[in-house]
Scaffold this motif. Structure first.
Motif, PDB file in Angstrom:
ATOM      1  N   ILE A 229      -5.502 -27.803   5.822  1.00 37.46           N
ATOM      2  CA  ILE A 229      -6.356 -29.001   5.750  1.00 37.46           C
ATOM      3  C   ILE A 229      -5.511 -30.227   5.422  1.00 37.46           C
ATOM      4  CG2 ILE A 229      -8.299 -30.076   4.544  1.00 37.46           C
ATOM      5  CD1 ILE A 229      -9.371 -27.332   3.895  1.00 37.46           C
TER       6      ILE A 229
ATOM      7  N   TYR B 154      -4.895 -33.872   4.156  1.00 27.79           N
ATOM      8  CA  TYR B 154      -5.708 -34.407   3.060  1.00 27.79           C
ATOM      9  C   TYR B 154      -5.071 -35.608   2.377  1.00 27.79           C
ATOM     10  CZ  TYR B 154      -7.918 -34.462  -1.558  1.00 27.79           C
ATOM     11  OH  TYR B 154      -8.557 -34.851  -2.705  1.00 27.79           O
TER      12      TYR B 154
ATOM     13  N   TRP C 184     -16.078 -28.742   0.687  1.00 27.94           N
ATOM     14  CA  TRP C 184     -15.513 -27.806   1.662  1.00 27.94           C
ATOM     15  C   TRP C 184     -15.218 -26.455   1.014  1.00 27.94           C
ATOM     16  CZ3 TRP C 184     -11.687 -24.555   3.061  1.00 27.94           C
ATOM     17  CH2 TRP C 184     -11.638 -24.201   4.416  1.00 27.94           C
TER      18      TRP C 184
ATOM     19  N   VAL D 199      -4.023 -26.951   1.304  1.00 23.03           N
ATOM     20  CA  VAL D 199      -4.389 -28.369   1.351  1.00 23.03           C
ATOM     21  C   VAL D 199      -3.085 -29.143   1.366  1.00 23.03           C
ATOM     22  CG1 VAL D 199      -5.499 -30.248   0.089  1.00 23.03           C
ATOM     23  CG2 VAL D 199      -6.570 -27.971   0.164  1.00 23.03           C
TER      24      VAL D 199
ATOM     25  N   HIS E 240      -7.776 -27.855  10.142  1.00 23.29           N
ATOM     26  CA  HIS E 240      -9.175 -28.091   9.804  1.00 23.29           C
ATOM     27  C   HIS E 240      -9.386 -29.411   9.082  1.00 23.29           C
ATOM     28  CE1 HIS E 240     -13.245 -26.848   8.886  1.00 23.29           C
ATOM     29  NE2 HIS E 240     -13.015 -25.578   9.174  1.00 23.29           N
ATOM     30  N   ASP E 241     -10.226 -30.282   9.628  1.00 21.26           N
ATOM     31  CA  ASP E 241     -10.615 -31.495   8.902  1.00 21.26           C
ATOM     32  C   ASP E 241     -11.370 -31.113   7.629  1.00 21.26           C
ATOM     33  OD1 ASP E 241      -9.553 -32.956  10.970  1.00 21.26           O
ATOM     34  OD2 ASP E 241     -11.434 -33.914  11.550  1.00 21.26           O
ATOM     35  N   VAL E 242     -11.152 -31.898   6.570  1.00 19.99           N
ATOM     36  CA  VAL E 242     -11.777 -31.589   5.284  1.00 19.99           C
ATOM     37  C   VAL E 242     -13.281 -31.870   5.297  1.00 19.99           C
ATOM     38  CG1 VAL E 242     -11.437 -33.862   4.181  1.00 19.99           C
ATOM     39  CG2 VAL E 242     -11.392 -31.784   2.779  1.00 19.99           C
TER      40      VAL E 242
END
Ligand code: UDP
Ligand code: MN
Length: 269
Positions: free
Chosen positions: A43, A45, A55, A74, A110-112
Protein backbone atom coordinates in the motif's frame (compact mmCIF):
# COMPACT_ATOMS: atom_id res chain seq x y z
CA UNK A 1 -23.42 -0.28 0.06
CA UNK A 2 -21.01 0.04 2.89
CA UNK A 3 -20.96 2.90 5.37
CA UNK A 4 -17.84 3.86 7.29
CA UNK A 5 -17.73 5.65 10.62
CA UNK A 6 -15.80 8.90 10.95
CA UNK A 7 -13.57 7.39 13.56
CA UNK A 8 -12.23 3.90 12.86
CA UNK A 9 -10.51 1.99 15.70
CA UNK A 10 -6.94 2.91 16.63
CA UNK A 11 -4.07 0.75 15.40
CA UNK A 12 -3.79 -0.69 18.92
CA UNK A 13 -7.46 -1.63 18.97
CA UNK A 14 -7.18 -3.17 15.50
CA UNK A 15 -4.19 -5.23 16.65
CA UNK A 16 -6.32 -6.62 19.46
CA UNK A 17 -8.97 -7.69 16.95
CA UNK A 18 -6.39 -9.76 15.04
CA UNK A 19 -4.28 -11.64 17.59
CA UNK A 20 -3.63 -14.34 15.00
CA UNK A 21 -1.22 -12.01 13.18
CA UNK A 22 2.45 -12.35 14.01
CA UNK A 23 5.21 -9.79 14.13
CA UNK A 24 5.06 -7.29 11.23
CA UNK A 25 1.49 -8.41 10.56
CA UNK A 26 2.62 -11.74 9.13
CA UNK A 27 -0.14 -14.35 8.98
CA UNK A 28 1.04 -17.89 8.37
CA UNK A 29 -2.40 -19.18 7.42
CA UNK A 30 -4.75 -21.49 9.27
CA UNK A 31 -3.22 -24.25 11.36
CA UNK A 32 -4.77 -27.12 9.43
CA UNK A 33 -3.47 -26.34 5.96
CA UNK A 34 -0.80 -24.53 3.97
CA UNK A 35 -1.70 -21.71 1.57
CA UNK A 36 -0.67 -22.29 -2.03
CA UNK A 37 0.67 -18.77 -2.36
CA UNK A 38 2.03 -16.23 0.04
CA UNK A 39 0.70 -12.73 -0.68
CA UNK A 40 2.37 -9.38 -0.07
CA UNK A 41 -0.18 -6.55 -0.10
CA UNK A 42 1.68 -3.31 -0.86
CA UNK A 43 0.00 0.00 0.00
CA UNK A 44 1.60 3.30 -1.11
CA UNK A 45 0.99 5.76 1.66
CA UNK A 46 1.40 9.20 3.09
CA UNK A 47 -0.79 11.21 5.43
CA UNK A 48 -3.90 9.01 5.14
CA UNK A 49 -4.03 7.70 8.68
CA UNK A 50 -7.81 7.48 8.92
CA UNK A 51 -7.97 5.61 5.60
CA UNK A 52 -5.28 3.20 6.74
CA UNK A 53 -7.16 2.41 9.95
CA UNK A 54 -10.36 1.77 7.96
CA UNK A 55 -8.46 -0.38 5.51
CA UNK A 56 -6.77 -2.53 8.14
CA UNK A 57 -9.93 -2.79 10.23
CA UNK A 58 -11.97 -4.19 7.33
CA UNK A 59 -9.47 -5.93 5.13
CA UNK A 60 -7.33 -7.89 7.61
CA UNK A 61 -10.42 -9.89 8.55
CA UNK A 62 -11.15 -10.59 4.90
CA UNK A 63 -7.60 -11.82 4.29
CA UNK A 64 -7.69 -14.10 7.34
CA UNK A 65 -11.04 -15.55 6.25
CA UNK A 66 -9.55 -16.28 2.84
CA UNK A 67 -7.06 -18.55 4.64
CA UNK A 68 -4.11 -16.95 2.92
CA UNK A 69 -0.55 -16.61 4.05
CA UNK A 70 0.05 -12.85 3.86
CA UNK A 71 1.72 -9.67 5.07
CA UNK A 72 0.53 -6.10 4.53
CA UNK A 73 3.31 -3.64 3.67
CA UNK A 74 2.59 0.05 4.11
CA UNK A 75 5.20 1.97 2.13
CA UNK A 76 5.42 5.60 3.10
CA UNK A 77 7.15 8.46 1.32
CA UNK A 78 9.31 10.49 3.69
CA UNK A 79 9.02 14.29 3.76
CA UNK A 80 6.66 16.65 1.98
CA UNK A 81 7.92 16.58 -1.62
CA UNK A 82 5.56 15.66 -4.42
CA UNK A 83 4.29 12.07 -4.17
CA UNK A 84 5.56 9.24 -6.40
CA UNK A 85 3.45 6.11 -6.08
CA UNK A 86 5.39 4.05 -8.63
CA UNK A 87 8.72 4.42 -6.87
CA UNK A 88 7.16 3.48 -3.52
CA UNK A 89 5.62 0.31 -4.94
CA UNK A 90 8.85 -0.73 -6.67
CA UNK A 91 10.81 -0.16 -3.46
CA UNK A 92 8.43 -2.26 -1.39
CA UNK A 93 8.42 -5.08 -3.97
CA UNK A 94 12.22 -5.30 -3.96
CA UNK A 95 12.36 -5.18 -0.17
CA UNK A 96 9.71 -7.88 0.24
CA UNK A 97 11.64 -10.02 -2.24
CA UNK A 98 14.97 -9.54 -0.52
CA UNK A 99 13.91 -10.39 3.00
CA UNK A 100 14.30 -14.07 3.72
CA UNK A 101 11.68 -14.81 6.36
CA UNK A 102 8.86 -15.45 3.89
CA UNK A 103 8.99 -16.18 0.18
CA UNK A 104 6.14 -14.22 -1.42
CA UNK A 105 4.68 -15.45 -4.70
CA UNK A 106 1.99 -12.83 -5.15
CA UNK A 107 2.23 -9.03 -4.94
CA UNK A 108 -0.90 -6.93 -4.71
CA UNK A 109 -0.54 -3.18 -5.24
CA UNK A 110 -3.37 -1.51 -3.40
CA UNK A 111 -4.69 2.02 -2.86
CA UNK A 112 -5.32 2.71 0.82
CA UNK A 113 -8.79 4.08 0.13
CA UNK A 114 -10.19 1.00 -1.65
CA UNK A 115 -12.01 -1.41 0.66
CA UNK A 116 -12.97 -4.83 -0.72
CA UNK A 117 -16.61 -5.56 0.04
CA UNK A 118 -16.74 -9.26 -0.81
CA UNK A 119 -14.85 -11.86 1.21
CA UNK A 120 -14.79 -14.21 -1.79
CA UNK A 121 -12.68 -11.84 -3.92
CA UNK A 122 -9.44 -13.70 -3.41
CA UNK A 123 -6.17 -11.89 -2.77
CA UNK A 124 -4.18 -14.39 -4.79
CA UNK A 125 -2.46 -14.28 -8.16
CA UNK A 126 -3.35 -16.03 -11.39
CA UNK A 127 -0.79 -18.27 -13.05
CA UNK A 128 0.96 -17.63 -16.32
CA UNK A 129 0.31 -14.44 -18.22
CA UNK A 130 -2.83 -13.21 -16.47
CA UNK A 131 -2.47 -10.12 -14.29
CA UNK A 132 -5.47 -9.92 -11.98
CA UNK A 133 -7.18 -6.55 -11.59
CA UNK A 134 -9.14 -7.04 -8.37
CA UNK A 135 -11.16 -3.82 -8.23
CA UNK A 136 -13.25 -3.14 -11.35
CA UNK A 137 -16.61 -2.47 -9.61
CA UNK A 138 -16.66 0.59 -7.39
CA UNK A 139 -19.48 2.02 -5.28
CA UNK A 140 -18.74 5.54 -6.49
CA UNK A 141 -19.62 4.42 -10.04
CA UNK A 142 -22.62 2.37 -8.88
CA UNK A 143 -20.60 -0.80 -9.39
CA UNK A 144 -20.76 -0.44 -13.14
CA UNK A 145 -17.62 -0.56 -15.24
CA UNK A 146 -17.26 2.98 -16.45
CA UNK A 147 -15.21 3.84 -19.51
CA UNK A 148 -12.03 4.30 -17.49
CA UNK A 149 -12.12 0.77 -16.11
CA UNK A 150 -11.48 -0.57 -19.58
CA UNK A 151 -8.13 1.13 -19.76
CA UNK A 152 -6.62 1.05 -16.26
CA UNK A 153 -5.47 -1.36 -13.60
CA UNK A 154 -5.91 1.11 -10.74
CA UNK A 155 -7.20 0.43 -7.23
CA UNK A 156 -5.90 -3.08 -6.56
CA UNK A 157 -3.90 -5.30 -8.93
CA UNK A 158 -2.17 -8.66 -8.38
CA UNK A 159 1.11 -9.73 -10.02
CA UNK A 160 3.18 -12.84 -9.56
CA UNK A 161 6.86 -12.15 -9.06
CA UNK A 162 7.56 -13.20 -12.63
CA UNK A 163 4.84 -10.93 -14.04
CA UNK A 164 6.03 -7.91 -12.09
CA UNK A 165 9.63 -8.42 -13.19
CA UNK A 166 8.51 -9.00 -16.79
CA UNK A 167 6.90 -5.51 -16.93
CA UNK A 168 9.94 -4.00 -15.12
CA UNK A 169 7.63 -2.84 -12.30
CA UNK A 170 5.93 0.54 -12.34
CA UNK A 171 7.44 3.51 -14.12
CA UNK A 172 9.45 5.77 -11.80
CA UNK A 173 8.87 9.01 -13.70
CA UNK A 174 5.31 9.92 -12.71
CA UNK A 175 5.45 12.58 -9.99
CA UNK A 176 2.14 13.78 -8.59
CA UNK A 177 -1.31 12.51 -9.39
CA UNK A 178 -2.12 10.49 -12.50
CA UNK A 179 -0.57 8.45 -15.30
CA UNK A 180 1.27 5.66 -13.50
CA UNK A 181 -1.64 3.22 -13.69
CA UNK A 182 -2.18 3.89 -17.40
CA UNK A 183 1.53 3.39 -17.95
CA UNK A 184 1.33 0.04 -16.14
CA UNK A 185 -1.59 -0.92 -18.31
CA UNK A 186 0.56 -0.30 -21.39
CA UNK A 187 3.40 -2.31 -19.91
CA UNK A 188 1.10 -5.26 -19.39
CA UNK A 189 0.00 -5.16 -23.04
CA UNK A 190 3.47 -4.54 -24.47
CA UNK A 191 4.87 -7.47 -22.47
CA UNK A 192 2.25 -9.81 -23.90
CA UNK A 193 0.47 -10.31 -20.60
CA UNK A 194 -3.29 -10.02 -20.28
CA UNK A 195 -5.67 -8.74 -17.64
CA UNK A 196 -8.32 -10.76 -15.89
CA UNK A 197 -10.99 -9.50 -13.52
CA UNK A 198 -13.41 -10.97 -11.03
CA UNK A 199 -17.03 -10.68 -12.12
CA UNK A 200 -19.42 -8.05 -10.82
CA UNK A 201 -20.53 -10.19 -7.87
CA UNK A 202 -16.99 -10.31 -6.52
CA UNK A 203 -14.86 -7.38 -7.68
CA UNK A 204 -16.79 -4.84 -5.56
CA UNK A 205 -15.07 -2.06 -3.66
CA UNK A 206 -15.91 0.89 -1.49
CA UNK A 207 -13.83 3.92 -2.41
CA UNK A 208 -13.41 6.19 0.61
CA UNK A 209 -14.25 9.74 -0.49
CA UNK A 210 -11.45 12.24 0.00
CA UNK A 211 -10.14 15.64 -1.05
CA UNK A 212 -7.18 15.98 -3.39
CA UNK A 213 -3.92 15.63 -1.40
CA UNK A 214 -1.86 18.81 -1.22
CA UNK A 215 1.37 16.87 -1.74
CA UNK A 216 0.04 15.11 -4.83
CA UNK A 217 -0.77 17.80 -7.42
CA UNK A 218 -2.08 16.66 -10.79
CA UNK A 219 0.79 15.78 -13.10
CA UNK A 220 0.36 18.04 -16.13
CA UNK A 221 2.98 16.08 -18.05
CA UNK A 222 1.30 12.72 -17.72
CA UNK A 223 -0.08 12.57 -21.27
CA UNK A 224 3.29 13.41 -22.74
CA UNK A 225 4.98 10.81 -20.53
CA UNK A 226 2.44 8.20 -21.58
CA UNK A 227 3.29 8.76 -25.26
CA UNK A 228 6.88 7.79 -24.53
CA UNK A 229 5.97 4.89 -22.26
CA UNK A 230 6.90 2.16 -24.71
CA UNK A 231 10.31 3.63 -25.44
CA UNK A 232 11.09 4.03 -21.73
CA UNK A 233 9.82 0.71 -20.48
CA UNK A 234 12.96 -1.44 -20.72
CA UNK A 235 15.02 1.00 -18.71
CA UNK A 236 12.53 2.84 -16.44
CA UNK A 237 11.28 0.77 -13.51
CA UNK A 238 12.72 -1.89 -11.21
CA UNK A 239 15.99 -1.73 -13.11
CA UNK A 240 16.86 1.93 -12.54
CA UNK A 241 15.11 2.57 -9.22
CA UNK A 242 17.20 4.82 -6.96
CA UNK A 243 15.48 5.11 -3.59
CA UNK A 244 16.70 4.74 -0.04
CA UNK A 245 14.95 2.82 2.69
CA UNK A 246 15.14 4.94 5.84
CA UNK A 247 13.43 2.56 8.27
CA UNK A 248 11.45 -0.65 8.41
CA UNK A 249 9.23 -1.18 11.45
CA UNK A 250 7.29 -4.26 12.35
CA UNK A 251 3.83 -3.41 13.69
CA UNK A 252 1.33 -6.00 14.97
CA UNK A 253 -0.91 -5.37 11.94
CA UNK A 254 1.54 -4.54 9.13
CA UNK A 255 5.14 -3.86 8.15
CA UNK A 256 5.92 -0.20 7.63
CA UNK A 257 8.64 0.86 5.17
CA UNK A 258 9.76 4.49 5.16
CA UNK A 259 11.35 5.57 1.88
CA UNK A 260 13.41 8.57 0.78
CA UNK A 261 13.12 9.53 -2.88
CA UNK A 262 15.50 11.51 -5.06
CA UNK A 263 13.24 14.33 -6.14
CA UNK A 264 14.30 16.00 -9.39
CA UNK A 265 13.55 19.59 -10.27
CA UNK A 266 10.05 19.51 -11.75
CA UNK A 267 9.48 22.60 -13.88
CA UNK A 268 5.74 22.01 -14.23
CA UNK A 269 5.11 22.31 -10.48
N1 UDP B 1 -1.64 8.29 -1.57
C1 UDP B 1 -1.34 8.60 -0.24
N2 UDP B 1 -1.09 9.90 0.10
C2 UDP B 1 -1.12 10.91 -0.80
C3 UDP B 1 -1.43 10.59 -2.14
C4 UDP B 1 -1.70 9.28 -2.49
O1 UDP B 1 -1.33 7.73 0.61
O2 UDP B 1 -0.87 12.07 -0.42
C5 UDP B 1 -1.83 6.87 -1.97
C6 UDP B 1 -3.05 6.23 -1.38
O3 UDP B 1 -2.83 4.85 -1.23
C7 UDP B 1 -4.08 6.51 -2.45
C8 UDP B 1 -3.26 6.26 -3.71
O4 UDP B 1 -1.98 6.77 -3.39
O5 UDP B 1 -5.20 5.66 -2.37
C9 UDP B 1 -3.84 6.92 -4.97
O6 UDP B 1 -3.97 8.32 -4.83
P1 UDP B 1 -5.40 9.02 -4.88
O7 UDP B 1 -6.29 8.37 -3.89
O8 UDP B 1 -5.22 10.50 -4.73
O9 UDP B 1 -5.88 8.73 -6.36
P2 UDP B 1 -7.40 8.55 -6.86
O10 UDP B 1 -7.48 7.11 -7.23
O11 UDP B 1 -8.33 8.90 -5.74
O12 UDP B 1 -7.56 9.45 -8.01
MN1 MN C 1 -8.32 7.86 -3.89
Amino acid sequence: PMYLSDDPPTLGAIAELFPMLGIGGYYSGPRFCKARQSTAVIIPYRDREVHLRHWLHYTLGTLVKQQLEFTVFVVEQEGIDVFNKGQLMNTAFLWAQRQTRVKFQCFIFHDVDMIPEIVGNFYTCADGKAVKHLSPYIDKFNYTTNKKIGVTVGGAVAFTEWQYRAVNGYSNVYWGWGGEDDDMNLRIKLTGLRRIRPDSNYGRYKMIPHEHDGGNPMNKQRHKLLKEAKMRMARDGLGDLATQIVAVSLHPTHTHILVRLNVPHLPWL
